[in-house]
Design a protein around this motif. Structure first.
Motif: not given
Length: 300
Positions: A121-128, A130-135, A175-180, A184-190
């Protein structure tokens, strides 16, 4: 005569004295803020700690002293009869084994699945994605009781009723584990991922050799939380299990409570016994929960 702008010695001295006074005021203000924050934390610790201390000390009191007036915090005649009666009144050894099996397997699967999901969810740019994360986040907006009926029907239709698998599988994806892990992975530099790809590393190697070691603090934090959730879970095992040999600790504690009367000494002893594994796990793993250097390996 000519005039110069050279400061007098008195002016220089006064300027030095003024410059020395400013850090003192700043240090005093910081000290006051630290003292006030520390005082507030001590007050909150007392508010939370006194009921727990009362609960633990009351488990060492005889049944006749629990409701004696005036109430006392420290037991006058401490005894272990409540613990002995609680351990002998139910098959607590089997309950502990059952709960340990459920908690360990669920925690391992929860950490692994949440880590993989959060990385995707953090390192792959795909609209699906993002929709899965919202679900996934949408599941946190519903009370847990609303999900009990459909989950029970699904597990029963899969033939997992009255089994440990029926308790473990619905609790793996949280959901809590996926969000955590995602946060965290969003803070890791690309740049760290791109550098590994330039060096020829495959996606699985990047995840296993770079991302997983960096996320160790999050993994341990989620492991502690997941173990605590499953250890204290009562409603779902109560719905899924009808074999007394498969009961968990919380169901065993509930079986001590009678329909007409409650032996509070035994109930308090059983409750304190159930807390021991959680306290031990927290004391062992808390020193590993620390920040990670996510910029390791990168050059300025």
């Amino acid at each position: 005569m000519t005039t110069t702008d050279i400061p007098r010695p008195a002016d220089v001295g006064s300027g030095r004295r003024v410059s020395k006074k400013r850090p003192r005021k700043t240090a005093t203000g910081g000290l006051r803020q630290a003292v006030s924050a520390t005082t507030l934390l001590w007050i909150m610790a007392c508010l939370y700690g006194i009921p727990v201390l009362w609960f633990v000390l009351s488990s060492f009191k005889p049944a006749s002293d629990l409701f004696s007036y005036p109430l006392t915090l420290v037991p006058h005649n401490p005894t272990l009869s409540g613990f002995e009666a609680a351990w002998d009144s139910a098959n607590f050894s089997q309950y502990f084994i059952n709960t340990a099996i459920v908690c360990v397997i669920t925690t391992i699967l929860t950490v692994g699945v949440s880590c993989c999901t959060g990385y995707a969810l953090a390192k792959y740019d795909n609209r699906w994605l993002k929709a899965f994360f919202l679900c996934i986040l949408a599941t946190t907006m519903l009370p847990g009781e609303v999900m009990l009926a459909p989950e029970f029907l699904v597990v029963r239709n899969l033939g997992l009723y009255n089994s440990f698998a029926g308790i473990i599988l619905p609790a793996v994806l949280t959901a809590t584990g996926c969000f955590m892990f995602r946060q965290f992975f969003l803070t890791v530099p690309d740049e760290l991922v791109e550098a590994a790809r330039i060096d020829g590393a495959r996606e699985l190697a990047i995840f296993a050799r770079i991302m997983v070691p960096l996320s160790r603090p999050i993994m341990l934090t989620l492991a502690i939380l997941s173990f605590q959730w499953r250890w204290n879970d009562y409603i779902w095992p109560l719905l899924m299990l009808n074999d007394p040999n498969k009961f968990t600790v919380q169901i065993g504690i509930q079986s001590i409570v009678g329909a007409q009367n409650i032996n509070w000494s035994v109930l308090l002893g059983a409750s304190v016994i159930s807390m021991i594994p959680l306290i031990a796990i927290f004391l062992v793993f808390q020193r590993y929960v620390m920040g990670a250097d996510i910029n390791a390996g990168l050059k300025d």
